[in-house]
Design an enzyme around this catalytic site. Structure first.
Site, PDB file in Angstrom:
ATOM      1  N   TYR A   1       0.825  -1.217   0.000  1.00  0.00           N
ATOM      2  CA  TYR A   1       0.000   0.000   0.000  1.00  0.00           C
ATOM      3  C   TYR A   1       0.859   1.267   0.000  1.00  0.00           C
ATOM      4  O   TYR A   1       0.330   2.367   0.074  1.00  0.00           O
ATOM      5  CB  TYR A   1      -0.935   0.001   1.214  1.00  0.00           C
ATOM      6  CG  TYR A   1      -1.870  -1.188   1.224  1.00  0.00           C
ATOM      7  CD1 TYR A   1      -2.970  -1.227   0.380  1.00  0.00           C
ATOM      8  CD2 TYR A   1      -1.621  -2.277   2.054  1.00  0.00           C
ATOM      9  CE1 TYR A   1      -3.818  -2.328   0.363  1.00  0.00           C
ATOM     10  CE2 TYR A   1      -2.463  -3.379   2.048  1.00  0.00           C
ATOM     11  CZ  TYR A   1      -3.562  -3.398   1.198  1.00  0.00           C
ATOM     12  OH  TYR A   1      -4.392  -4.490   1.188  1.00  0.00           O
TER      13      TYR A   1
ATOM     14  N   TYR B   1     -11.559  -1.223  -0.100  1.00  0.00           N
ATOM     15  CA  TYR B   1     -11.547  -0.758   1.292  1.00  0.00           C
ATOM     16  C   TYR B   1     -10.226  -0.103   1.653  1.00  0.00           C
ATOM     17  O   TYR B   1     -10.122   0.557   2.680  1.00  0.00           O
ATOM     18  CB  TYR B   1     -11.856  -1.919   2.259  1.00  0.00           C
ATOM     19  CG  TYR B   1     -10.663  -2.711   2.734  1.00  0.00           C
ATOM     20  CD1 TYR B   1     -10.098  -3.699   1.938  1.00  0.00           C
ATOM     21  CD2 TYR B   1     -10.083  -2.478   3.978  1.00  0.00           C
ATOM     22  CE1 TYR B   1      -9.003  -4.426   2.371  1.00  0.00           C
ATOM     23  CE2 TYR B   1      -8.984  -3.196   4.424  1.00  0.00           C
ATOM     24  CZ  TYR B   1      -8.440  -4.165   3.611  1.00  0.00           C
ATOM     25  OH  TYR B   1      -7.340  -4.867   4.037  1.00  0.00           O
ATOM     26  N   ARG B   2      -9.212  -0.230   0.769  1.00  0.00           N
ATOM     27  CA  ARG B   2      -7.855   0.217   1.097  1.00  0.00           C
ATOM     28  C   ARG B   2      -7.072   0.134  -0.200  1.00  0.00           C
ATOM     29  O   ARG B   2      -7.343  -0.752  -1.019  1.00  0.00           O
ATOM     30  CB  ARG B   2      -7.308  -0.791   2.103  1.00  0.00           C
ATOM     31  CG  ARG B   2      -5.960  -0.530   2.670  1.00  0.00           C
ATOM     32  CD  ARG B   2      -5.677  -1.656   3.660  1.00  0.00           C
ATOM     33  NE  ARG B   2      -4.445  -1.474   4.366  1.00  0.00           N
ATOM     34  CZ  ARG B   2      -3.934  -2.365   5.214  1.00  0.00           C
ATOM     35  NH1 ARG B   2      -4.557  -3.503   5.433  1.00  0.00           N
ATOM     36  NH2 ARG B   2      -2.806  -2.136   5.836  1.00  0.00           N
TER      37      ARG B   2
END
Ligand code: ADP
Length: 559
Positions: A125, A500-501
């Site tokens: 991420y 969601y991310r």
């Protein structure tokens, strides 16, 4: 001085992953230049140096990290392509809450934005790297205290730098009858993972829901406490998950509205026994009935944990590299997949359901679940009992043991391997899950990439993680992966589902998909952001939320 990067160096890790971590080089490939200084927007070199000097007065010279080597240590080690897209200008590592407050005040004065990280291991991420080029990383890794561990009411209070391994070892040392919930890759911090909405695979697997009572440094340097912590010395701070009046706890998760300096985290009372049932589910399409069988049992409380259902590649990535199983560039064809499933005695999916607590209850619950599965599948599950005193499988996240073994997947394609996850959330019904599976499978196949999906049933929803693995130095592969990621976001949103991310590089794009009433949520987020952070000091651009100071104006800003 490389504070955060120390875990990347061979031999230092006490974690059971050293072999795998070291196969992925943390730093630049040999041909790449060192990370040059990128200044924050509108900050001159002289002003930046003045800010660094001021920061040094607070934290000491050795905790302001601003060499090219330091910047490299805070870059995205899994960047899809060059990490230079998200360069930090420096890192500052405060050693106390007072120091965080002082740094935030100085950052406002000098207009140097800060990107807080807890341990900076947000692999897939963005790692420790900031969204907006030139933002300085605020490395909270030195705040490493476990402030409380309460065995009776089953919670702890941790500072940001406490890793899953730290907390696990502390619980063992104290012989506290408590279990943690850990994510698949537990290399990071308890706090950072919960703030990012990470998932685990125990009954306490929704990590953001375990947060109870935060202490937060606000963008103007003010300190506040959420929940019952709003009252001085209230002993229910980490027990009652609301407050008197609106509770702001979740305003600070996946957020750029404050810096969390400590948090209460609920833990699971250690169970007396545990029973795991394992089924190999033969066909890809079987996922529909599997989900429709599990969800009602989860909602009824028969199944308490978050149930993780990985496709076959989740097992194979741990057995070797891609070239050991398929030596062509193109995606592995279906006939080869079927051969591998036979060879390794695997189903397309593997379902493992674990029960926790009293032996009689576990047996009764297991009987209900076995009967429900029997309606669809004749083969009985494998049954594995664990009783207090038995050894615990060191690599089993369903038993709250931190592990980083799944990181080995980064080595699947070889080279400077890395991964990103495309992670939409869908309702936990067979129809939605099968629809999502077919859609992402078709898009991934159209880009000629191997398919590795998992669904985690965490309540009324299932989180679908599609792992995309690549060699960072293979330009064509990375370009294809980025195109694929764009297509997945766009087509999944068209079908009505959101991630969601996501990785730094897609935060704006995913934010754009949250489009109800002309993106009313973004407008509210930005209104609040501007009200409490007029200089846009905390994490500009995180989750696609830009402060007025950088909105559209900087090269990192949304156009
Ligand atoms: P990990 O625990 O995996 O090391 P990180 O420290 O990389 O996680 O944190 C992931 C993200 O969560 C960061 O990039 C940041 O946006 C946010 N974050 C982490 N810690 C804090 C914190 N203490 N306060 C506010 N945001 C945080």
């Amino acid at each position: 001085m490389r504070w955060l990067a120390k875990d990347c160096r061979p031999g230092i890790d006490t974690e059971p992953t050293t072999r795998h971590i070291n196969t992925t080089k943390c730093y630049k490939s040999p041909g790449e230049a060192k990370v040059q200084l990128t200044l924050p927007p509108r900050v001159s070199p002289v002003r930046f140096q003045a800010a660094l000097n001021a920061f040094e007065k607070v934290v000491g010279k050795s905790w302001v990290l601003a060499s090219d080597e330091d910047r490299e240590a805070y870059s995205d080690i899994y960047a899809p392509g060059s990490a230079d897209e998200w360069p930090a200008s420096a890192a500052i590592a405060p050693g106390s809450v007072d120091e965080i407050q002082a740094i935030v005040r100085l950052a406002n004065e000098h207009k140097v934005p800060l990107w807080p990280v807890s341990r900076g291991k947000n692999l897939g991420y963005g790692s420790a790297a900031p969204r907006m080029p030139g933002t300085a990383v605020l490395d909270l890794g030195r705040l490493q205290k476990i402030l409380e561990l309460d065995p009776k009411l089953a919670y702890c209070v941790v500072e940001p730098g406490v890793s899953f391994f730290d907390l696990y070892e502390h619980i063992q040392r104290e012989q506290a009858p408590l279990w943690m919930s850990v994510p698949g890759n537990a290399w990071g911090s308890v706090l950072g993972n919960a703030l990012e909405h990470g998932l685990g695979y125990t009954p306490y697997g929704q990590h953001a829901r375990n947060l109870c009572g935060l202490e937060v440094v606000l963008p103007d340097g003010e300190l506040m406490r959420t929940g019952m912590g709003a009252m001085k010395d209230n002993p229910s701070w980490h027990l009652f998950p609301m407050s008197y009046g609106p509770d702001w706890t979740h305003m600070f998760t996946q957020s750029n509205l404050g810096i969390v300096s400590k948090a209460g985290v609920w833990l699971q009372p250690a169970p007396e026994t545990s029973l795991q049932l394992t089924w190999n589910i033969p066909e890809e399409g079987d996922i529909g009935w599997v989900v429709d069988t599990i969800t009602p049992l989860k909602l009824a409380g028969v199944i308490e944990q978050n149930v993780f259902i990985p496709s076959w590649l989740g097992k194979i990535v741990l057995l070797g590299q891609r070239k050991d199983f398929w030596d062509k560039e193109s995606a592995m064809p279906e006939w080869r997949v079927q051969e591998l499933l036979k060879e390794h005695k695997l189903g397309y999916w593997q379902v493992q359901i674990r029960f926790y607590g009293d032996e009689g209850l576990n047996k009764a619950r297991a009987d209900v679940v076995k009967a429900a599965f029997k309606r669809h599948l004749d083969a009985p599950p494998r049954e594995d009992w664990w009783r207090q005193g038995d050894p615990v499988n060191m690599f089993d996240p369903t038993m709250g043991v931190p592990t980083a073994v799944p990181l080995q997947m980064s080595d699947w394609v070889g080279g400077r391997g890395a991964h990103m996850g495309f992670s939409p959330v869908v309702p936990a019904t067979g129809a939605h899950v099968v629809g999502q599976l077919k859609r992402s499978r078709a898009i991934i196949a159209a880009h000629d990439v191997d398919f590795y999906a998992s669904f985690t049933i965490a309540g009324r929803f299932a989180t679908n993680i599609n792992m995309l693995m690549y060699d960072r130095d293979n330009t064509a592969q990375v370009a294809n992966m980025r195109k694929l990621f764009d297509a997945l976001i766009a087509e999944t949103a068209l079908a009505g589902y959101g991630e969601y991310r996501t990785h730094l590089g897609w935060m704006d794009k995913v934010n754009d998909t949250y489009n109800f009433n002309g993106a009313a949520q973004r407008r509210l987020n930005e209104t609040v952001k501007d009200a409490i952070d007029p200089n846009g000091i905390i994490a500009p651009g995180k989750q696609g939320v830009w402060p007025a100071a950088y909105r559209g104006a900087s090269k990192g800003g949304r156009a």
